[in-house]
Design an enzyme around this catalytic site. Sequence first.
Site: not given
Ligand SMILES: *Cc1c(COP(=O)(O)O)cnc(C)c1O
Length: 371
Positions: A47, A99, A170, A195
């Site tokens: 962890r 998001y 982000d 992503k």
């Molecule tokens: C998908 C996404 C998230 C969240 O990520 P997860 O891996 O689904 O928890 C946050 N910000 C953006 C811009 C995203 O496309």
Amino acid sequence: MKTETIAIHAGNHTDETTGAVVQPIITSTTFERLSDESFRGDYIYSRSSNPNRTALENVLAKLEGGTAAAAFSSGNAAGMAVFQSLKPGTHIIAPDDMYHGLRNQLKQLFAGILEFDFIDIDNTEILKSHIKSNTGLIWIETPSNPLLKVTDIRKVVALAKENNTKVACDNTFATPICQQPLKLGADIVMHSTTKYFGGHSDIMGGALITAEDNEWWQTICKVQTMGGAIPSPIDCYYMVRSIKTLPYRMRGHVHNAQLLAEFLAIHPAVELVLYPGLPSHPNHEVAKEQMTGFGGVLSFQVKGDREDAHRVINKVKLFTKATSLGGVESLIEHRATVEGPDTKTPFNLLRISVGLEHIDDLIEDLEQALS
Ligand SMILES: *Cc1c(COP(=O)(O)O)cnc(C)c1O
């Protein structure tokens, strides 16, 4: 070192005991003590740290040009670690096009603990007027989901510095291949590595990368290791493997997205295309300044209403009707449906994650779906 080289080498090393060219997966949760109670290396319990996670964090930090990275089990877990690291009562300014999963996290889990305002962050006057004495963080997302808004990172950073507040970005839609917010002055970068980093729609993950290893970062690391929302060694291994091709994949996504945006922009059945690479995008000039590629996601508004958008989405053959983005296969979705009843997204808007198929096939499919 250049990005392509970092992507291949910063997360991998030849195994010293076997000579394996690819770093092995270490699934062991615990590591043996020696007779003097010390350990062979840096590892005690998984962890806290694990060799595959270290490899992933190394390549993430280097790709973003940061000093350190922390890997999480999802993008939302990474975002949550930032919010959890703030002192109760801290005020956060966040964009109105954020998001939805993280916006809902703030609204549903942090109400009463943190203060927050969701504003049109690209309007400097509005942003200035929302900065308060307890504002500790300006959260930005650029390009944004799903409206592909572009925030001038340097401008927000300058205002934040004047007011002694931090900036987290982000960077999921851009990836460090297209945009490096830390180089523009941001303090922390966040990713949903689910992503583009993963890139094949088969691994969940999140990441934070910091410009400085300071007290705030140490608190974030505590949230990571004490909270335990960490990725498994196997997920870390596959993420490192995927990252090796990230720079080349991104080039393909950007290339295809630009051509698809240009095709849609002149199509008579399309009202509006939202893509930072189009000169018609309201912040195209800012995007050109701060990005080296415009990303692989675009949204477009079909002429008409919800029904017309649904007709198009149900006629495509090559695009898969699914949420998410960043995979090699093209996806299309009716974003307002995904976001639910409190959505502000227009009902005629479709979001596309442009994949790595041949662009002619993608255009042909949309052409027949729009006709
Ligand atoms: C998908 C996404 C998230 C969240 O990520 P997860 O891996 O689904 O928890 C946050 N910000 C953006 C811009 C995203 O496309």
